[in-house]
Design a protein around this motif. Structure first.
Motif, PDB file in Angstrom:
ATOM      1  N   LEU A 231      40.689  48.255  41.538  1.00 50.75           N
ATOM      2  CA  LEU A 231      40.485  47.612  42.833  1.00 50.75           C
ATOM      3  C   LEU A 231      41.746  47.654  43.685  1.00 50.75           C
ATOM      4  CD1 LEU A 231      38.450  44.455  41.704  1.00 50.75           C
ATOM      5  CD2 LEU A 231      37.554  46.614  42.577  1.00 50.75           C
ATOM      6  N   VAL A 232      42.895  47.476  43.055  1.00 45.57           N
ATOM      7  CA  VAL A 232      44.170  47.483  43.771  1.00 45.57           C
ATOM      8  C   VAL A 232      44.519  48.891  44.265  1.00 45.57           C
ATOM      9  CG1 VAL A 232      46.664  47.149  43.502  1.00 45.57           C
ATOM     10  CG2 VAL A 232      45.067  45.443  42.599  1.00 45.57           C
ATOM     11  N   ALA A 233      44.157  49.899  43.473  1.00 52.24           N
ATOM     12  CA  ALA A 233      44.512  51.283  43.804  1.00 52.24           C
ATOM     13  C   ALA A 233      43.629  51.877  44.897  1.00 52.24           C
ATOM     14  CB  ALA A 233      44.430  52.153  42.552  1.00 52.24           C
ATOM     15  N   THR A 234      42.533  51.200  45.237  1.00 53.43           N
ATOM     16  CA  THR A 234      41.588  51.691  46.234  1.00 53.43           C
ATOM     17  C   THR A 234      41.329  50.572  47.256  1.00 53.43           C
ATOM     18  OG1 THR A 234      39.706  50.939  44.894  1.00 53.43           O
ATOM     19  CG2 THR A 234      40.500  53.190  44.521  1.00 53.43           C
ATOM     20  N   THR A 235      40.259  50.704  48.011  1.00 55.54           N
ATOM     21  CA  THR A 235      39.781  49.579  48.818  1.00 55.54           C
ATOM     22  C   THR A 235      38.862  48.769  47.924  1.00 55.54           C
ATOM     23  OG1 THR A 235      39.928  50.855  50.870  1.00 55.54           O
ATOM     24  CG2 THR A 235      38.534  48.885  50.891  1.00 55.54           C
ATOM     25  N   GLY A 236      39.384  47.691  47.364  1.00 55.68           N
ATOM     26  CA  GLY A 236      38.684  46.967  46.320  1.00 55.68           C
ATOM     27  C   GLY A 236      37.814  45.835  46.837  1.00 55.68           C
ATOM     28  N   VAL A 237      36.655  45.692  46.200  1.00 58.78           N
ATOM     29  CA  VAL A 237      35.717  44.607  46.506  1.00 58.78           C
ATOM     30  C   VAL A 237      35.482  43.833  45.211  1.00 58.78           C
ATOM     31  CG1 VAL A 237      33.461  43.994  47.438  1.00 58.78           C
ATOM     32  CG2 VAL A 237      34.597  46.108  48.197  1.00 58.78           C
ATOM     33  N   ILE A 238      35.789  42.561  45.203  1.00 63.43           N
ATOM     34  CA  ILE A 238      35.651  41.741  44.006  1.00 63.43           C
ATOM     35  C   ILE A 238      34.292  41.031  44.022  1.00 63.43           C
ATOM     36  CG2 ILE A 238      36.721  39.668  44.977  1.00 63.43           C
ATOM     37  CD1 ILE A 238      37.570  40.899  41.484  1.00 63.43           C
ATOM     38  N   MET A 239      33.640  40.993  42.875  1.00 66.83           N
ATOM     39  CA  MET A 239      32.342  40.331  42.762  1.00 66.83           C
ATOM     40  C   MET A 239      32.518  38.817  42.735  1.00 66.83           C
ATOM     41  SD  MET A 239      30.329  42.991  42.624  1.00 66.83           S
ATOM     42  CE  MET A 239      28.744  42.333  42.103  1.00 66.83           C
ATOM     43  N   GLU A 240      31.561  38.091  43.300  1.00 69.30           N
ATOM     44  CA  GLU A 240      31.640  36.633  43.309  1.00 69.30           C
ATOM     45  C   GLU A 240      31.517  36.032  41.912  1.00 69.30           C
ATOM     46  OE1 GLU A 240      32.533  34.403  45.316  1.00 69.30           O
ATOM     47  OE2 GLU A 240      32.668  35.547  47.169  1.00 69.30           O
ATOM     48  N   ASN A 241      30.958  36.789  40.966  1.00 72.36           N
ATOM     49  CA  ASN A 241      30.852  36.297  39.592  1.00 72.36           C
ATOM     50  C   ASN A 241      32.147  36.485  38.803  1.00 72.36           C
ATOM     51  OD1 ASN A 241      29.180  38.933  40.074  1.00 72.36           O
ATOM     52  ND2 ASN A 241      30.095  39.219  38.048  1.00 72.36           N
ATOM     53  N   ALA A 242      33.181  37.012  39.436  1.00 78.67           N
ATOM     54  CA  ALA A 242      34.478  37.157  38.784  1.00 78.67           C
ATOM     55  C   ALA A 242      35.149  35.798  38.609  1.00 78.67           C
ATOM     56  CB  ALA A 242      35.380  38.068  39.614  1.00 78.67           C
ATOM     57  N   ASP A 243      36.117  35.736  37.675  1.00 80.69           N
ATOM     58  CA  ASP A 243      36.912  34.518  37.526  1.00 80.69           C
ATOM     59  C   ASP A 243      37.612  34.201  38.845  1.00 80.69           C
ATOM     60  OD1 ASP A 243      36.192  34.343  34.902  1.00 80.69           O
ATOM     61  OD2 ASP A 243      38.059  35.167  34.106  1.00 80.69           O
ATOM     62  N   GLU A 244      37.728  32.918  39.159  1.00 82.28           N
ATOM     63  CA  GLU A 244      38.334  32.500  40.426  1.00 82.28           C
ATOM     64  C   GLU A 244      39.761  33.031  40.586  1.00 82.28           C
ATOM     65  OE1 GLU A 244      37.075  31.014  43.085  1.00 82.28           O
ATOM     66  OE2 GLU A 244      35.120  31.125  42.094  1.00 82.28           O
ATOM     67  N   LYS A 245      40.520  33.069  39.500  1.00 86.08           N
ATOM     68  CA  LYS A 245      41.907  33.521  39.590  1.00 86.08           C
ATOM     69  C   LYS A 245      42.016  34.999  39.941  1.00 86.08           C
ATOM     70  CE  LYS A 245      42.289  34.287  34.588  1.00 86.08           C
ATOM     71  NZ  LYS A 245      42.996  33.895  33.351  1.00 86.08           N
ATOM     72  N   LEU A 246      40.944  35.769  39.691  1.00 82.16           N
ATOM     73  CA  LEU A 246      40.956  37.189  40.032  1.00 82.16           C
ATOM     74  C   LEU A 246      40.594  37.418  41.493  1.00 82.16           C
ATOM     75  CD1 LEU A 246      39.162  38.766  36.921  1.00 82.16           C
ATOM     76  CD2 LEU A 246      41.616  38.453  37.299  1.00 82.16           C
ATOM     77  N   LYS A 247      39.866  36.494  42.089  1.00 86.10           N
ATOM     78  CA  LYS A 247      39.334  36.705  43.439  1.00 86.10           C
ATOM     79  C   LYS A 247      40.323  36.412  44.545  1.00 86.10           C
ATOM     80  CE  LYS A 247      35.601  34.115  42.884  1.00 86.10           C
ATOM     81  NZ  LYS A 247      34.273  33.512  43.141  1.00 86.10           N
ATOM     82  N   LYS A 248      41.366  35.652  44.251  1.00 86.63           N
ATOM     83  CA  LYS A 248      42.208  35.113  45.323  1.00 86.63           C
ATOM     84  C   LYS A 248      42.945  36.177  46.134  1.00 86.63           C
ATOM     85  CE  LYS A 248      46.010  34.182  42.078  1.00 86.63           C
ATOM     86  NZ  LYS A 248      46.960  35.174  42.600  1.00 86.63           N
ATOM     87  N   ASP A 249      43.192  37.346  45.574  1.00 85.00           N
ATOM     88  CA  ASP A 249      43.997  38.352  46.264  1.00 85.00           C
ATOM     89  C   ASP A 249      43.172  39.414  46.986  1.00 85.00           C
ATOM     90  OD1 ASP A 249      46.389  37.185  45.415  1.00 85.00           O
ATOM     91  OD2 ASP A 249      46.332  38.252  43.506  1.00 85.00           O
TER      92      ASP A 249
END
Length: 273
Positions: A231-249
């Motif tokens: 996700l960081v190496a591209t245009t990343g989209v995080i899923m809402e079901n991810a852990d909250e600590k992963l979504k913040k960035d």
């Protein structure tokens, strides 16, 4: 330039992104893949599962194999779906695998390696969650003696535990530090051990080195810690079901599968109609 106008390829994690953790998907997700394919986007599957298992699941779960390329074992395997060519990009040697199994030997864990559609594991599964996990992943379970039966290279070691035992497993691995491999959780049940430095970012590098694409032209979707390098190496989209600590960035968010998932995001951004 809008997001839609600069994207040429779309990369997807599998578990937790295109399918839920019961290996089920939705009609909307299937439609999203089909419509992207019809519009000419390059589609890439980037899974922690081995390529062989991922493709079996794709065949069983979706109406068609919409993917041009498939990465397995968190970037260690690369498969060209059009030319049917598999390439091993990184691996653990037998000595390292045996050492990992010794370090992780515990009543909490089933420690194993993928060998095609076989899963070579250190002890006979007895818990219901383990039977369910292996069945959902189309695996034939074979109990082996790691000290004698592991005689070739494998892309990774996967260690399975009950979800409620994750805190104890986390404590078990807290002091493991080895220059040969990295460890991380790819799902509530699964602890991955991969060659040092291997991550889903390796998949992005492979695509950039071999195809006429730039990093900013790749849109990627993921939900777990092992997806973050991609996700960081591209245009990343995080899923809402991810852990909250992963979504913040992450600026871009995608609803969970049961709430429309990638279909909702792609429609909102104008990729599909």
């Amino acid at each position: 330039m809008s997001l839609k106008d600069r994207i040429k390829a779309v990369m997807f994690d599998f578990d937790g992104t295109l399918i839920d953790y019961d290996s089920k998907t939705t009609k909307e997700t299937n439609d999203a893949l089909r419509k992207l394919k019809e519009k000419g986007y390059t589609l890439i599957l980037n899974s922690g599962r081995p390529v062989a298992i991922s493709l079996l699941a794709v065949e069983d779960i979706f109406e068609d194999n919409y993917f041009d390329y498939c990465f397995g074992c968190n970037g260690s395997e690369f498969y060209d779906c059009q030319n049917h060519k598999l390439e091993l990009l990184a691996y653990l040697d037998p000595a390292t695998i045996k050492d990992v199994e010794k370090l992780l030997r515990s009543e909490l864990l089933y420690v194993g390696v993928y060998d095609g559609t076989d899963f070579l594991v250190d002890k006979q599964p007895v818990e219901e969650y383990a039977f369910k996990w292996f069945k959902e992943r189309y695996l034939n379970v074979k109990v082996v003696d790691f000290s004698k039966d592991i005689i070739k290279d494998y892309p990774k070691v996967l260690s399975l535990s009950a979800k409620e035992d994750r805190p104890q497993v986390t404590e078990l691995i807290a002091n493991i530090n080895d220059e040969r491999f990295d460890m991380y959780f790819s799902s509530p049940n699964a602890l991955e051990t991969v060659p040092k430095g291997v991550s889903k970012a390796l998949s992005v590098e492979k695509i950039l080195d071999n195809f006429d694409l730039k990093a900013e032209e790749i849109l990627s979707f993921g939900d777990s810690a092992n997806d973050i390098p991609m996700l960081v190496a591209t245009t990343g989209v995080i899923m809402e079901n991810a852990d909250e600590k992963l979504k913040k960035d992450f600026t871009y968010r995608c609803p969970a599968i049961e709430d429309g998932g990638v279909y909702v995001f792609l429609k909102k951004e104008g990729f599909i109609y």
